[in-house]
Design a protein around this motif. Structure first.
Motif, PDB file in Angstrom:
ATOM      1  N   ASP A 187       0.833  -1.210   0.000  1.00 39.93           N
ATOM      2  CA  ASP A 187       0.000   0.000   0.000  1.00 39.93           C
ATOM      3  C   ASP A 187       0.869   1.262   0.000  1.00 39.93           C
TER       4      ASP A 187
ATOM      5  N   SER B  42      -1.112  -5.682   5.333  1.00 36.74           N
ATOM      6  CA  SER B  42      -2.534  -5.821   4.999  1.00 36.74           C
ATOM      7  C   SER B  42      -2.964  -7.267   4.797  1.00 36.74           C
TER       8      SER B  42
ATOM      9  N   ASN C 111      -5.442  -7.900   3.178  1.00 34.18           N
ATOM     10  CA  ASN C 111      -6.019  -7.881   1.826  1.00 34.18           C
ATOM     11  C   ASN C 111      -4.944  -7.889   0.740  1.00 34.18           C
TER      12      ASN C 111
HETATM   13  C1  BG6 Z   1      -0.984  -1.402   5.584  1.00 36.10           C
HETATM   14  C2  BG6 Z   1      -1.559  -0.021   5.358  1.00 36.10           C
HETATM   15  O1  BG6 Z   1      -0.312  -1.823   4.430  1.00 36.10           O
HETATM   16  O2  BG6 Z   1      -2.025  -2.344   5.879  1.00 36.10           O
HETATM   17  C3  BG6 Z   1      -2.444   0.393   6.529  1.00 36.10           C
HETATM   18  O3  BG6 Z   1      -0.491   0.890   5.201  1.00 36.10           O
HETATM   19  C4  BG6 Z   1      -3.504  -0.678   6.783  1.00 36.10           C
HETATM   20  O4  BG6 Z   1      -3.040   1.638   6.229  1.00 36.10           O
HETATM   21  C5  BG6 Z   1      -2.806  -2.014   7.016  1.00 36.10           C
HETATM   22  O5  BG6 Z   1      -4.305  -0.337   7.909  1.00 36.10           O
HETATM   23  C6  BG6 Z   1      -3.788  -3.155   7.309  1.00 36.10           C
HETATM   24  O6  BG6 Z   1      -4.559  -3.406   6.167  1.00 36.10           O
HETATM   25  P1  BG6 Z   1      -5.838  -4.342   6.152  1.00 36.10           P
HETATM   26  O7  BG6 Z   1      -6.158  -4.462   4.681  1.00 36.10           O
HETATM   27  O8  BG6 Z   1      -5.445  -5.672   6.748  1.00 36.10           O
HETATM   28  O9  BG6 Z   1      -6.903  -3.674   6.928  1.00 36.10           O
END
Ligand code: BG6
Ligand code: MG
Length: 222
Positions: free
Chosen positions: A12, A117, A119
């Motif tokens: 991200d 993340s 995701n």
């Molecule tokens: C990081 C982002 O890569 O992932 C954060 O910089 C984010 O902003 C974190 O909160 C967690 O992401 P997710 O998709 O698991 O909520």
């Protein structure tokens, strides 16, 4: 002499602009709770995992919520984030990323992903770059999130390379700290006045110059 065995990227804000979608989704949650949440707050949350991000926002508003409400807020944020990334496709890759990966592959340097993340797999599949990674870290399987070094160390381990031969690439203050705690060379993407712990900073991925990185890395190792 070549000392770089692997380059380990954050996702991200480094490979694509999903950092902005995290900001929009967190701001919506903060607004709903009547808590001010601006870009300065967001800078502190870049690289920080979902639970700790919500804890930061609640603490800023001096708000205590039940466990059930906490879980609901996490789900609401993630649902909005998933809606925002629905349209993500290969055209959303930042300029310079594919070129950088090509240079690394030609130089026999492994490519890893170390995102906080949960995701991350979905996003890189949408970007069409999943097959380019030699190892993809799993944010859910590490004990401590950034700024702890865990995710970067787990990716180095997965790539079977020593951390001292790895370069980490990050746009977040917490991420650069994680790279340095993992004893790796840190490349920041963004503002050098913000990413003060980084060994070298490029304003964006399109300026990422592997030769310059290698030279600075070599100098730092001698
Ligand atoms: C990081 C982002 O890569 O992932 C954060 O910089 C984010 O902003 C974190 O909160 C967690 O992401 P997710 O998709 O698991 O909520
Ligand atoms: Mg990031």
């Amino acid at each position: 002499m070549m000392i770089t065995s692997a380059v380990i990227f954050d996702l991200d804000g480094v490979l694509t602009d999903t950092a902005e979608f995290h900001f929009i989704a967190w701001q919506a949650i903060a607004n709903k709770l009547d808590i001010t949440f601006d870009r300065e707050d967001n800078e502190k949350l870049k690289g920080v995992d979902r639970e700790n991000s919500l804890k930061y926002i609640l603490a800023k508003g001096n708000l205590v919520v039940s466990t059930t409400e906490f879980e609901l807020l996490l789900k609401e944020k993630n649902d909005q984030y998933l809606t925002l990334i629905d349209e993500v496709n290969p055209s959303h890759l930042f300029d310079g990323v594919l070129n950088c990966f090509t240079v690394l592959k030609k130089s026999n340097v492994k490519i890893g992903l170390a995102s906080a993340s949960k995701n991350a797999s979905l996003v890189i599949t949408k970007l069409g770059i999943e097959h380019l990674f030699d190892f993809i870290g799993d944010a859910a399987s590490v004990a401590n999130s950034k700024p702890a070094p865990d995710i970067f160390l787990s990716v180095a381990h997965g790539l079977k390379v020593s951390p001292k031969n790895c370069i980490g690439v990050e746009d977040a203050v917490a991420g650069v700290s994680a790279i340095k705690s993992a004893n790796m060379f840190a490349v920041g993407i963004g503002d050098s006045k913000v990413l003060t712990q980084a060994d070298l900073v490029f304003p964006s991925m399109s300026e990422f110059d592997f030769k310059r990185v290698e030279t600075a890395f070599l100098l730092s190792a001698t």
